[in-house]
Design an enzyme around this catalytic site. Structure first.
Site, mmCIF file in Angstrom:
data_model
loop_
_atom_site.group_PDB
_atom_site.id
_atom_site.type_symbol
_atom_site.label_atom_id
_atom_site.label_comp_id
_atom_site.label_asym_id
_atom_site.label_seq_id
_atom_site.Cartn_x
_atom_site.Cartn_y
_atom_site.Cartn_z
ATOM 1 N N TYR A 1 -11.911 -20.194 -3.214
ATOM 2 C CA TYR A 1 -11.675 -20.929 -2.065
ATOM 3 C C TYR A 1 -11.653 -22.576 -2.746
ATOM 4 O O TYR A 1 -11.931 -22.752 -4.032
ATOM 5 C CB TYR A 1 -12.568 -21.104 -0.987
ATOM 6 C CG TYR A 1 -14.148 -21.880 -1.161
ATOM 7 C CD1 TYR A 1 -14.906 -21.298 -2.270
ATOM 8 C CD2 TYR A 1 -14.253 -23.090 -0.574
ATOM 9 C CE1 TYR A 1 -16.185 -21.941 -2.327
ATOM 10 C CE2 TYR A 1 -15.656 -23.804 -0.866
ATOM 11 C CZ TYR A 1 -16.405 -23.011 -1.778
ATOM 12 O OH TYR A 1 -17.671 -23.700 -2.165
ATOM 13 N N ARG B 1 -7.448 -26.367 -10.065
ATOM 14 C CA ARG B 1 -8.678 -25.753 -10.275
ATOM 15 C C ARG B 1 -8.601 -24.304 -9.522
ATOM 16 O O ARG B 1 -9.142 -23.104 -9.814
ATOM 17 C CB ARG B 1 -9.847 -26.566 -9.590
ATOM 18 C CG ARG B 1 -11.036 -25.593 -9.732
ATOM 19 C CD ARG B 1 -12.338 -26.424 -9.238
ATOM 20 N NE ARG B 1 -12.289 -26.613 -7.757
ATOM 21 C CZ ARG B 1 -12.946 -27.764 -7.037
ATOM 22 N NH1 ARG B 1 -13.944 -28.313 -7.847
ATOM 23 N NH2 ARG B 1 -12.805 -27.721 -6.065
ATOM 24 N N ARG C 1 -13.206 1.034 0.976
ATOM 25 C CA ARG C 1 -14.199 0.433 0.059
ATOM 26 C C ARG C 1 -14.428 0.911 -0.952
ATOM 27 O O ARG C 1 -14.488 2.120 -1.366
ATOM 28 C CB ARG C 1 -15.679 0.302 0.810
ATOM 29 C CG ARG C 1 -16.613 -0.692 0.094
ATOM 30 C CD ARG C 1 -17.831 -0.565 0.816
ATOM 31 N NE ARG C 1 -18.891 -1.423 0.064
ATOM 32 C CZ ARG C 1 -19.897 -0.963 -0.649
ATOM 33 N NH1 ARG C 1 -19.817 0.547 -0.636
ATOM 34 N NH2 ARG C 1 -20.799 -1.628 -1.220
ATOM 35 N N LYS D 1 -14.801 -21.072 -8.409
ATOM 36 C CA LYS D 1 -15.131 -21.566 -7.064
ATOM 37 C C LYS D 1 -15.056 -20.310 -6.201
ATOM 38 O O LYS D 1 -14.025 -20.192 -5.482
ATOM 39 C CB LYS D 1 -14.263 -22.528 -6.596
ATOM 40 C CG LYS D 1 -14.836 -23.372 -5.414
ATOM 41 C CD LYS D 1 -14.115 -24.767 -5.219
ATOM 42 C CE LYS D 1 -14.388 -25.474 -3.955
ATOM 43 N NZ LYS D 1 -15.876 -25.715 -3.671
ATOM 44 N N GLU E 1 -26.663 -28.893 -10.368
ATOM 45 C CA GLU E 1 -25.840 -29.469 -9.356
ATOM 46 C C GLU E 1 -26.404 -29.309 -7.867
ATOM 47 O O GLU E 1 -27.451 -28.600 -7.897
ATOM 48 C CB GLU E 1 -24.161 -29.033 -9.395
ATOM 49 C CG GLU E 1 -24.315 -27.717 -9.193
ATOM 50 C CD GLU E 1 -22.808 -27.053 -9.306
ATOM 51 O OE1 GLU E 1 -22.015 -27.659 -9.141
ATOM 52 O OE2 GLU E 1 -22.780 -25.572 -9.451
ATOM 53 N N LEU F 1 -19.942 -26.182 -11.041
ATOM 54 C CA LEU F 1 -18.442 -26.197 -10.670
ATOM 55 C C LEU F 1 -17.659 -27.647 -11.358
ATOM 56 O O LEU F 1 -18.549 -28.469 -11.199
ATOM 57 C CB LEU F 1 -18.328 -26.103 -9.159
ATOM 58 C CG LEU F 1 -16.869 -26.073 -8.802
ATOM 59 C CD1 LEU F 1 -16.248 -24.959 -8.844
ATOM 60 C CD2 LEU F 1 -16.811 -26.660 -7.235
HETATM 61 N N1 PDD Z 1 -18.093 -27.956 -2.483
HETATM 62 N N2 PDD Z 1 -20.600 -28.210 -6.727
HETATM 63 C C1 PDD Z 1 -20.505 -27.104 -5.913
HETATM 64 C C2 PDD Z 1 -21.570 -25.780 -5.910
HETATM 65 C C3 PDD Z 1 -19.692 -27.082 -4.961
HETATM 66 O O1 PDD Z 1 -19.465 -26.121 -3.895
HETATM 67 C C4 PDD Z 1 -18.758 -28.208 -4.876
HETATM 68 C C5 PDD Z 1 -17.696 -28.443 -3.593
HETATM 69 C C6 PDD Z 1 -18.487 -29.100 -5.535
HETATM 70 C C7 PDD Z 1 -18.037 -30.398 -5.716
HETATM 71 O O2 PDD Z 1 -16.456 -30.138 -6.075
HETATM 72 P P1 PDD Z 1 -15.275 -31.007 -5.496
HETATM 73 O O3 PDD Z 1 -15.521 -32.476 -5.768
HETATM 74 O O4 PDD Z 1 -14.109 -30.378 -6.115
HETATM 75 O O5 PDD Z 1 -15.347 -30.828 -4.020
HETATM 76 C C8 PDD Z 1 -19.578 -29.254 -6.677
HETATM 77 C C9 PDD Z 1 -17.155 -27.790 -1.385
HETATM 78 C C10 PDD Z 1 -16.752 -29.201 -0.947
HETATM 79 C C11 PDD Z 1 -17.519 -27.033 -0.280
HETATM 80 O O6 PDD Z 1 -17.973 -25.869 -0.507
HETATM 81 O O7 PDD Z 1 -17.644 -27.208 0.916
#
Ligand code: PDD
Length: 287
Positions: free
Chosen positions: A33, A52, A101, A151, A183, A207
């Site tokens: 996503y 990405r 499945r 992601k 993170e 990420l």
């Molecule tokens: N999340 N680290 C993780 C684990 C994340 O899920 C996200 C983003 C980030 C930041 O990435 P970016 O700057 O590209 O948004 C770092 C999104 C916003 C979400 O899951 O809603």
């Protein structure tokens, strides 16, 4: 209000968009996503998110059903149809819905990926009250899988982390692995010491945030020093400031870590300035 969403080539009212119970996103979390923010009706960092997305798909050997140009058109169409001024666009691609499945990946010539996009209207996205107060975070063990650079939609543990934070009276959680902060549950983590921005280096443990890349670029442009390296929880608690970044929070100050206040316990000058610079510069190049 009923949103218009996008599903596999069609724009539909949200109540009419239906996905098979055999979809591998549903059964196996076999999907990726992206979340892209919208400010003044324009997309922030679209190219970064599209890039990405392609990388996540490639790492999982999953087909991309659309070109970046078509993806951009879908994003724009959804912004228009849902009259989004400020908000988010959520995009998800799964390996699709085979007949049954099975752990084995389906034949990609038969099972086509599922592509879903929807908007989230957030009128106060850039003017968030939380940015003036700062966030409180707790620390939790990072027990996620080893490819956090992809992601994927495996968000159960991050959801649990947010719930642990909520239960502890905090806003979010920072995850710790081998003694170092990886993170936040849905954001990248930073500390500031003696004017220097410190954030974990890129790797499979975190990420590769699109907001992170932009913020580090802008920080260097305004002559701030950036150090990409791991830091411990103790170092974070002794920092002058801390903050997080993500597409949905931009730059958000952190004022407390595991009950320890940073600085004056209010958003620090560097984090506040970085938020302003990020918003200003990103708006300029939004498309
Ligand atoms: N999340 N680290 C993780 C684990 C994340 O899920 C996200 C983003 C980030 C930041 O990435 P970016 O700057 O590209 O948004 C770092 C999104 C916003 C979400 O899951 O809603």
């Amino acid at each position: 209000m009923t949103r218009t969403v996008y599903l596999n080539g069609a724009y539909l009212p949200e109540t009419e968009a239906k996905i098979s119970i055999f979809d591998r996103g549903f059964l196996m979390a076999d999907g990726v996503y992206e979340v892209t923010s919208v400010l003044d009706g324009k997309l922030i960092d679209f190219a970064g998110h599209a890039k990405r997305l392609q990388r996540s798909l490639d790492e999982l050997d999953m087909a991309n059903p659309v070109t970046p140009q078509v993806l951009l058109e879908i994003h724009r169409e959804l912004v228009t149809r849902n009259a989004i001024k400020d908000g988010l666009i959520y995009l998800q691609i799964t390996r699709g819905a085979p007949e049954d499945r099975d752990f084995v990946f389906p034949d990609p010539t038969i099972t086509k990926p599922t592509l879903v996009l929807f908007t989230q209207n957030k009128p106060s996205l850039a003017d968030s009250p939380a940015a003036k107060k700062g966030l409180k975070v707790i620390s939790i063990d990072d027990i996620r899988w080893g490819r956090r650079d992809i992601k994927t939609v495996q968000l159960l543990y991050p959801s649990m982390g947010k719930m642990m934070a909520k239960k502890a009276g905090a806003d979010d959680a920072w995850m710790i692995e081998d003694g170092f902060v990886t993170e936040g549950t849905s954001n990248n983590a930073y500390i500031i010491k003696d004017g220097k921005i410190i954030t974990r280096h890129l790797g499979t443990e975190i990420l590769h945030g699109i907001t992170r890349a932009a913020v580090l670029r802008f920080a260097e442009e305004v002559k701030m020093t950036v150090e990409e390296r791991s830091f411990t929880l103790a170092e974070a608690q002794q920092a002058d400031e801390a903050f997080i970044t993500s597409a949905s929070m931009f730059v958000m100050p952190v004022v407390e870590i595991d009950g320890v206040s940073l600085g004056q316990g209010t958003p620090g000058q560097f984090a506040t300035r970085l938020r302003e610079v990020y918003l200003e510069e990103s708006r300029k190049v939004a498309i």
